[in-house]
Design a protein around this motif. Sequence first.
Motif, PDB file in Angstrom:
ATOM      1  N   ASN A 193      57.110  -6.962 -15.532  1.00 35.25           N
ATOM      2  CA  ASN A 193      58.158  -7.977 -15.489  1.00 35.25           C
ATOM      3  C   ASN A 193      57.840  -9.150 -16.413  1.00 35.25           C
ATOM      4  O   ASN A 193      58.743  -9.704 -17.051  1.00 35.25           O
ATOM      5  CB  ASN A 193      58.337  -8.498 -14.060  1.00 35.25           C
ATOM      6  CG  ASN A 193      59.038  -7.491 -13.173  1.00 35.25           C
ATOM      7  OD1 ASN A 193      59.685  -6.571 -13.664  1.00 35.25           O
ATOM      8  ND2 ASN A 193      58.884  -7.651 -11.869  1.00 35.25           N
ATOM      9  N   GLU A 247      58.489 -12.197  -7.728  1.00 38.36           N
ATOM     10  CA  GLU A 247      59.376 -11.082  -7.449  1.00 38.36           C
ATOM     11  C   GLU A 247      59.710 -10.986  -5.960  1.00 38.36           C
ATOM     12  O   GLU A 247      60.824 -10.620  -5.593  1.00 38.36           O
ATOM     13  CB  GLU A 247      58.732  -9.760  -7.887  1.00 38.36           C
ATOM     14  CG  GLU A 247      58.598  -9.607  -9.390  1.00 38.36           C
ATOM     15  CD  GLU A 247      57.314 -10.215  -9.941  1.00 38.36           C
ATOM     16  OE1 GLU A 247      56.685 -11.012  -9.216  1.00 38.36           O
ATOM     17  OE2 GLU A 247      56.964  -9.917 -11.082  1.00 38.36           O
ATOM     18  N   ALA A 292      66.328   0.349 -13.242  1.00 35.99           N
ATOM     19  CA  ALA A 292      66.611  -1.076 -13.466  1.00 35.99           C
ATOM     20  C   ALA A 292      68.090  -1.291 -13.768  1.00 35.99           C
ATOM     21  O   ALA A 292      68.705  -2.252 -13.296  1.00 35.99           O
ATOM     22  CB  ALA A 292      65.747  -1.617 -14.606  1.00 35.99           C
ATOM     23  N   GLN A 317      65.105  -9.003 -15.616  1.00 37.47           N
ATOM     24  CA  GLN A 317      66.555  -9.027 -15.820  1.00 37.47           C
ATOM     25  C   GLN A 317      67.131 -10.415 -15.570  1.00 37.47           C
ATOM     26  O   GLN A 317      68.046 -10.847 -16.280  1.00 37.47           O
ATOM     27  CB  GLN A 317      67.217  -7.982 -14.920  1.00 37.47           C
ATOM     28  CG  GLN A 317      66.895  -6.553 -15.384  1.00 37.47           C
ATOM     29  CD  GLN A 317      67.441  -5.495 -14.462  1.00 37.47           C
ATOM     30  OE1 GLN A 317      67.374  -5.623 -13.236  1.00 37.47           O
ATOM     31  NE2 GLN A 317      67.979  -4.432 -15.020  1.00 37.47           N
ATOM     32  N   GLN A 355      67.632  -4.521 -19.276  1.00 34.94           N
ATOM     33  CA  GLN A 355      68.052  -5.911 -19.491  1.00 34.94           C
ATOM     34  C   GLN A 355      69.408  -5.977 -20.195  1.00 34.94           C
ATOM     35  O   GLN A 355      70.226  -6.839 -19.889  1.00 34.94           O
ATOM     36  CB  GLN A 355      66.983  -6.656 -20.295  1.00 34.94           C
ATOM     37  CG  GLN A 355      65.712  -6.881 -19.480  1.00 34.94           C
ATOM     38  CD  GLN A 355      64.594  -7.517 -20.278  1.00 34.94           C
ATOM     39  OE1 GLN A 355      64.355  -7.144 -21.420  1.00 34.94           O
ATOM     40  NE2 GLN A 355      63.898  -8.465 -19.680  1.00 34.94           N
ATOM     41  N   ASN A 411      73.490  -5.618  -8.383  1.00 39.88           N
ATOM     42  CA  ASN A 411      73.447  -7.085  -8.349  1.00 39.88           C
ATOM     43  C   ASN A 411      74.798  -7.692  -8.691  1.00 39.88           C
ATOM     44  O   ASN A 411      75.228  -8.670  -8.089  1.00 39.88           O
ATOM     45  CB  ASN A 411      72.417  -7.632  -9.341  1.00 39.88           C
ATOM     46  CG  ASN A 411      70.971  -7.468  -8.914  1.00 39.88           C
ATOM     47  OD1 ASN A 411      70.103  -7.245  -9.744  1.00 39.88           O
ATOM     48  ND2 ASN A 411      70.688  -7.557  -7.633  1.00 39.88           N
ATOM     49  N   ASN A 438      54.156  -8.792 -11.217  1.00 44.59           N
ATOM     50  CA  ASN A 438      54.245  -7.499 -11.889  1.00 44.59           C
ATOM     51  C   ASN A 438      54.118  -7.680 -13.410  1.00 44.59           C
ATOM     52  O   ASN A 438      54.960  -8.322 -14.034  1.00 44.59           O
ATOM     53  CB  ASN A 438      55.592  -6.858 -11.521  1.00 44.59           C
ATOM     54  CG  ASN A 438      55.752  -5.469 -12.114  1.00 44.59           C
ATOM     55  OD1 ASN A 438      55.142  -5.141 -13.131  1.00 44.59           O
ATOM     56  ND2 ASN A 438      56.579  -4.665 -11.478  1.00 44.59           N
ATOM     57  N   SER A 496      69.110  -9.981  -4.772  1.00 47.85           N
ATOM     58  CA  SER A 496      67.850 -10.256  -5.468  1.00 47.85           C
ATOM     59  C   SER A 496      67.741  -9.469  -6.772  1.00 47.85           C
ATOM     60  O   SER A 496      67.792  -8.243  -6.783  1.00 47.85           O
ATOM     61  CB  SER A 496      66.691  -9.889  -4.540  1.00 47.85           C
ATOM     62  OG  SER A 496      65.492  -9.857  -5.254  1.00 47.85           O
ATOM     63  N   MET A 497      67.566 -10.197  -7.862  1.00 50.39           N
ATOM     64  CA  MET A 497      67.471  -9.548  -9.169  1.00 50.39           C
ATOM     65  C   MET A 497      66.031  -9.246  -9.544  1.00 50.39           C
ATOM     66  O   MET A 497      65.110  -9.959  -9.145  1.00 50.39           O
ATOM     67  CB  MET A 497      68.046 -10.467 -10.258  1.00 50.39           C
ATOM     68  CG  MET A 497      69.531 -10.483 -10.340  1.00 50.39           C
ATOM     69  SD  MET A 497      70.046 -11.276 -11.901  1.00 50.39           S
ATOM     70  CE  MET A 497      69.832  -9.912 -13.069  1.00 50.39           C
ATOM     71  N   ASN A 498      65.863  -8.228 -10.347  1.00 54.03           N
ATOM     72  CA  ASN A 498      64.585  -7.973 -11.010  1.00 54.03           C
ATOM     73  C   ASN A 498      64.244  -9.185 -11.888  1.00 54.03           C
ATOM     74  O   ASN A 498      65.121  -9.742 -12.551  1.00 54.03           O
ATOM     75  CB  ASN A 498      64.706  -6.695 -11.847  1.00 54.03           C
ATOM     76  CG  ASN A 498      63.591  -6.535 -12.855  1.00 54.03           C
ATOM     77  OD1 ASN A 498      63.643  -7.132 -13.937  1.00 54.03           O
ATOM     78  ND2 ASN A 498      62.583  -5.772 -12.520  1.00 54.03           N
ATOM     79  N   ARG A 554      69.955  -1.134 -10.555  1.00 55.34           N
ATOM     80  CA  ARG A 554      69.766  -2.347  -9.760  1.00 55.34           C
ATOM     81  C   ARG A 554      70.655  -3.486 -10.276  1.00 55.34           C
ATOM     82  O   ARG A 554      71.287  -4.195  -9.487  1.00 55.34           O
ATOM     83  CB  ARG A 554      68.292  -2.761  -9.822  1.00 55.34           C
ATOM     84  CG  ARG A 554      68.031  -4.153  -9.306  1.00 55.34           C
ATOM     85  CD  ARG A 554      66.978  -4.185  -8.255  1.00 55.34           C
ATOM     86  NE  ARG A 554      66.599  -5.534  -7.900  1.00 55.34           N
ATOM     87  CZ  ARG A 554      65.350  -5.951  -7.754  1.00 55.34           C
ATOM     88  NH1 ARG A 554      64.351  -5.108  -7.945  1.00 55.34           N
ATOM     89  NH2 ARG A 554      65.092  -7.184  -7.393  1.00 55.34           N
ATOM     90  N   GLY A 576      64.799   0.449  -7.213  1.00 57.78           N
ATOM     91  CA  GLY A 576      66.056   0.058  -7.854  1.00 57.78           C
ATOM     92  C   GLY A 576      67.147   0.186  -6.811  1.00 57.78           C
ATOM     93  O   GLY A 576      66.945  -0.164  -5.662  1.00 57.78           O
TER      94      GLY A 576
END
Lengths: 255, 255
Positions: free
Chosen positions: B15, B115, A18, B146, A146, A25, B12, B141-143, A21, A49
């Motif tokens: 998430n 997501e 994460a 996050q 996060q 981003n 998810n 594209s973000m998680n 990722r 990720g």
Amino acid sequence: LDTRIVLVRPRNPLNIAAAARAMRNFGFEDLVLVSAYEPVWQDARAAPGAKDLLRSARVVPRLLDALDDRTLVFGTSSLTRRRPAQPVFPLPQIGELLEAREEQVKRLAILFGSEKTGLSNQDLVQCHAVLRIPTEKSTPSMNLGQAVAVCCYELARHGRNISGESRAEVNESLSAVATAGELDRLSEVIDRLAGQGAESAQSSARRRSAQVRQILLRGRLSSKDVTLLLGVLRDLDWKINHGGEKRSKVPPFRF
Amino acid sequence: LDTRIVLVRPRNPLNIAAAARAMRNFGFEDLVLVSAYEPVWQDARAAPGAKDLLRSARVVPRLLDALDDRTLVFGTSSLTRRRPAQPVFPLPQIGELLEAREEQVKRLAILFGSEKTGLSNQDLVQCHAVLRIPTEKSTPSMNLGQAVAVCCYELARHGRNISGESRAEVNESLSAVATAGELDRLSEVIDRLAGQGAESAQSSARRRSAQVRQILLRGRLSSKDVTLLLGVLRDLDWKINHGGEKRSKVPPFRF
């Protein structure tokens, strides 16, 4: 613009993936993991990720290996239990902080501690300052992925990512700032001379050693300054070991 | 200060739990999930995160149920493929955006899409504006967890969380702003009268309906304005159905 994200002793593969990722981003590419367990690291590479970034990430045994060439090192913490010796800045103030340290910003590292314990006091000793993510007192501890996302967002907001404006030229003209590796070497020599190494069992000696490191980090030394100070220390060492004797060509040990 | 986080069709459970944790970290308490699959929701409640917040979260079938009492609605998107009709603001500019809409800010909702697909065009129709999280084109594209963390951080930075300065008093003195529910009712009546409901199969009719909604959202209507406009539409409807006849006491249908 060279900003490194350093994860110290991460435990959860999903968090490592994460973090990678979030770096992608917001336009960061340099990820280093310190003493990550091999199985954790293997799982992280398989998790969803930023696989390319995880492939190019480095895993190093000691924190200093991750910081060696850095000119500015920030730790992150929610600072619920700790009061560190380092200056503390709320993350939203990082813009002003970076401007005030313009000459050091070129090779920046941001450290994130493990999910369970965060950065140790020993880790924070290596930091110029601590960034406090302004979380609520009732739930201060953030998820690692996060926390990385929020910091990368804030750094990108101030152009510290790959698509940010290049401030490299400005920095080139300034004299070379001492790296974390150079300052660590200087600290070690002082500790050795003063008999208060980080290995010392006494907590008072360890505390004094940490304070000396903080003074050096605050001092904004250049590489030249470090070389000069190492010369002074070499002379001191000679005098300690040989009394008033004239100095020989060969110093008693190599710094 | 009443800010609601709305997750639309999250898939998810990890998430969802991560989003709740970030909300707790930055001082937000109001979480609503729209049409979350029951098993996903069950798993989310069991995942590590902010369990108390997940217990108090609401699950609603339709997006409007989550927005009914809101006076300002922002969608989030990386906007890689889409060009929405709504005004778009980079997330770092949210401070100025909130100041400019001071009278509407009191009951704010921020929407996050699933997501896989993000918010649909149909979701965005309900939004006053779209917040673009400024991610890199190569990895936009973000998680979900996050993205929620970054938005909550930015909102907290502008005092939009529970520990933020209370702006409620300022807002009380302003005339009541129309809620998303009131505006939706008004839009529906217009659609019905003009024969272009959202259920209409024709894409041109749907597009026109969406445009009317945008005009209403832009108009910064008060609750009184909505009542007045509904009265005008009721008269229009009467005339359509009864030609020049004198209006009876009972309108042909209830708005």
